[in-house]
Write an enzyme that holds these catalytic residues in place. Sequence first.
Site, short mmCIF file in Angstrom:
data_model
loop_
_atom_site.label_atom_id
_atom_site.label_comp_id
_atom_site.label_asym_id
_atom_site.label_seq_id
_atom_site.Cartn_x
_atom_site.Cartn_y
_atom_site.Cartn_z
N TYR A 117 44.29 -21.16 -11.70
CA TYR A 117 43.58 -22.43 -11.79
C TYR A 117 44.22 -23.31 -12.88
O TYR A 117 44.36 -24.52 -12.71
CB TYR A 117 42.10 -22.16 -12.13
CG TYR A 117 41.30 -23.43 -12.38
CD1 TYR A 117 40.69 -24.11 -11.32
CD2 TYR A 117 41.17 -23.95 -13.66
CE1 TYR A 117 39.98 -25.27 -11.53
CE2 TYR A 117 40.45 -25.12 -13.88
CZ TYR A 117 39.87 -25.77 -12.81
OH TYR A 117 39.16 -26.93 -13.04
N GLY A 157 29.43 8.64 -31.35
CA GLY A 157 30.50 9.62 -31.21
C GLY A 157 31.64 9.05 -30.40
O GLY A 157 32.71 9.63 -30.31
N ASP A 175 34.50 3.55 -30.69
CA ASP A 175 34.17 2.32 -31.42
C ASP A 175 33.28 2.59 -32.63
O ASP A 175 33.58 2.15 -33.74
CB ASP A 175 33.47 1.32 -30.50
CG ASP A 175 34.14 1.20 -29.14
OD1 ASP A 175 35.25 1.73 -28.99
OD2 ASP A 175 33.55 0.59 -28.24
N THR A 203 32.66 5.39 -34.13
CA THR A 203 33.24 6.33 -35.08
C THR A 203 34.30 5.64 -35.95
O THR A 203 34.35 5.83 -37.17
CB THR A 203 33.83 7.55 -34.36
OG1 THR A 203 32.87 8.02 -33.42
CG2 THR A 203 34.16 8.67 -35.31
N GLN A 233 39.52 7.20 -17.76
CA GLN A 233 38.24 7.89 -17.86
C GLN A 233 38.17 8.96 -16.78
O GLN A 233 38.74 8.78 -15.70
CB GLN A 233 37.11 6.87 -17.67
CG GLN A 233 35.77 7.32 -18.20
CD GLN A 233 34.73 6.21 -18.17
OE1 GLN A 233 35.01 5.10 -17.76
NE2 GLN A 233 33.53 6.52 -18.62
N LYS A 251 37.97 1.24 -7.21
CA LYS A 251 36.87 0.32 -7.48
C LYS A 251 37.39 -1.08 -7.26
O LYS A 251 38.30 -1.49 -7.98
CB LYS A 251 36.40 0.47 -8.92
CG LYS A 251 35.31 -0.56 -9.30
CD LYS A 251 34.88 -0.44 -10.75
CE LYS A 251 33.81 -1.46 -11.07
NZ LYS A 251 33.34 -1.37 -12.46
P1 XMP Z 1 31.13 1.40 -13.52
O1 XMP Z 1 30.53 2.69 -13.08
O2 XMP Z 1 30.20 0.25 -13.39
O3 XMP Z 1 31.41 1.60 -15.07
O4 XMP Z 1 32.47 1.14 -12.86
C1 XMP Z 1 32.21 0.78 -15.88
C2 XMP Z 1 32.22 1.34 -17.29
O5 XMP Z 1 30.91 1.26 -17.86
C3 XMP Z 1 30.45 2.54 -18.24
N1 XMP Z 1 29.01 2.63 -17.96
C4 XMP Z 1 28.03 2.61 -18.88
N2 XMP Z 1 28.09 2.56 -20.22
N3 XMP Z 1 25.71 2.64 -20.32
C5 XMP Z 1 26.91 2.57 -20.94
O6 XMP Z 1 26.94 2.52 -22.18
C6 XMP Z 1 25.57 2.71 -18.98
O7 XMP Z 1 24.47 2.77 -18.46
C7 XMP Z 1 26.80 2.70 -18.23
N4 XMP Z 1 27.08 2.74 -16.89
C8 XMP Z 1 28.44 2.71 -16.77
C9 XMP Z 1 31.27 3.51 -17.42
O8 XMP Z 1 31.33 4.79 -18.03
C10 XMP Z 1 32.61 2.81 -17.35
O9 XMP Z 1 33.35 3.03 -18.53
#
Ligand code: XMP
Length: 618
Positions: free
Chosen positions: A80, A220, A223, A225, A541, A610
């Site tokens: 854009y 834990g 960030d 920590t 992850q 995703k």
């Molecule tokens: P998704 O599953 O939406 O996750 O692709 C993207 C990132 O967010 C984290 N995640 C969470 N972190 N509370 C959190 O603090 C939550 O309820 C939660 N749900 C998802 C997930 O681990 C990934 O890093």
Amino acid sequence: MKETVAILDAGAQYGKVIDRRVRELSVETHILPMSTPASQLSEYAAIIISGGPQSVYDAEAPEFDPRIFELGRPMLGICYGMQLINYALGGTVERKSRREDGPCTIEVSDASALFSGLDTRQTVLMSHGDSIGGLAAGFRATANSNGLVAAIEDPARRMYGLQFHPEVDLTEHGKQMLHNFLYSVAGLSGSYTMEDRIAKATDYIHEKVGDGEVLLLVSGGVDSTVCAALLNKTLGPERVHAIHIDNGFMRLDESRKVKEALQANGLELTVIDASDDFYKGTTEVGGNIVGPLDTVTDPQAKRHIIGDTFMRVAENAIRQLNLDPERTFLAQGSLRPDLIESASKIASGKAQVIKTHHNDTELVRMLREKGRVIEPLQDYHKDEARELGRRLSLPDDIVMRQPFPGPGLAVRILCAEEPYITDEFEDINAQLHAFSTLGVTATLLPVRTVGVQGDGRSYSYLAGLSGAKDWRHLMQIAREIPKAIHRINRVAYIFGEKVEGPVTEITPTHLTPDVIGQLQQADDIVNNALRQYGLLQRLSQVPVISFPVSFGKKGARSIAIRTFITNDFMTGRPAVLGKDFPEHALDDMVIGILRDVQGVSRVVYDLTSKPPGTTEWE
Ligand code: XMP
């Protein structure tokens, strides 16, 4: 002039990625609204205009000050941003009949400073419907994709535009293009270094806290920590009160490990074991009491109860510390992307409260109102926070930790009282059979997981593939299934014998200590193997998930290994076996889980990107 680059935000999906890339190139950035007046921008060494969802002709297109184009500052427009430069300077933009979305090959002109040192053919990420029509006076096209203009420039005015996203990984040499812009075009020297930034963070803490004290809730994760270690080094342990709440959904032995790591760094961490408060926790949602937690199955209900229980437990713990609100600051480990995200949500009227939920007790709120919240990592992206942690002598075990959701393993245990079998089950299962080819069988499984499809979240069926372990073929089927069958948002490969016939049984599952223990063990096996094979860094992850499908073994559950590679968690893909992830490492994990964890029927490997699947399963 300061060597700072202004990033004008036109509503970009990838704004924080631009920010990260430029900072990675040792150049300081400020993200500013698109409407920032020219007078405010004259101080900046260069200006980048981001992408955005609108067309320059839209009534809702973000406002801008036309004088920004007369400042004489080097300028780079992305997507854009490029169209805006062209349009504002007298060119035209057209809606083409076809959109370009996804990786494309473009031809670049090697005479352009932006593409200096690069091959003529480049793979880039496109995402646009509009294209350049007529070029503004003084501009020339320097790249094209199938006849459409992919880059423009007016070197005399040091103005450049790219129709694609140089900031994302899918643009193979995007970093080099940004480097060319910052160093060759704008003549910057790259003076924004880690030393410089640590000194800045330290000054910031001293300035804000003075002779006061600091309270910090440490999960834990990296960030909080790193934030604790930085505060400790800057202020000394007497003035830093760090609390860790064990909600009973941590990884195996995690609370102990976090305490030890901080202790080794000279910081006392008060660990509060509150698992029982959480397991038996209840809360009110829309006038109804939900819970106790160990009886609920709905993912959102779990999150509500955990968030509210966290608040109550934290409130008690803080009260016991007898801190003086007049002298206490609340420190949070928020990183730059968190702040960019919340600022842009507030700016776009979509402020989201979910993220702050667990840091929202009465004292915390009071401190926030008094302006007593400090965020010493507000200038750091994740990888930079890791680097800072390393320099503060935190062990790699902590520093390289992958993100872990606040509700912990609670959202990695799919709970259910009965199989998820809707009227469509048989029909979808029949459609799935079309994908049973080349020794692979596709089977519908009676559980649902969360995904992202179209504009929103979905909560739909999981499909299982079994049989021949040809990963290329499996990955390909996994991509095709959710496209063809929209009620399926996730596909996993099931290790072991081929799964024939309909799978309709589950083991009723709630968040009980035995199930948590089972997942902790499986998660520990996976993480030990990841560490052993040096994969913790390569994979962004790796959630390990318990799901209640028993595959004919009475009372058993199954375990999923979900690898995820991403920069920003908005989009991403699973690790490709044999390329990102050695197959024998995965085999070790599978064998280890089946051998050492009681009550596991099958192990599966998630093959979903995703979209359509999310990182987590719920
Ligand atoms: P998704 O599953 O939406 O996750 O692709 C993207 C990132 O967010 C984290 N995640 C969470 N972190 N509370 C959190 O603090 C939550 O309820 C939660 N749900 C998802 C997930 O681990 C990934 O890093």
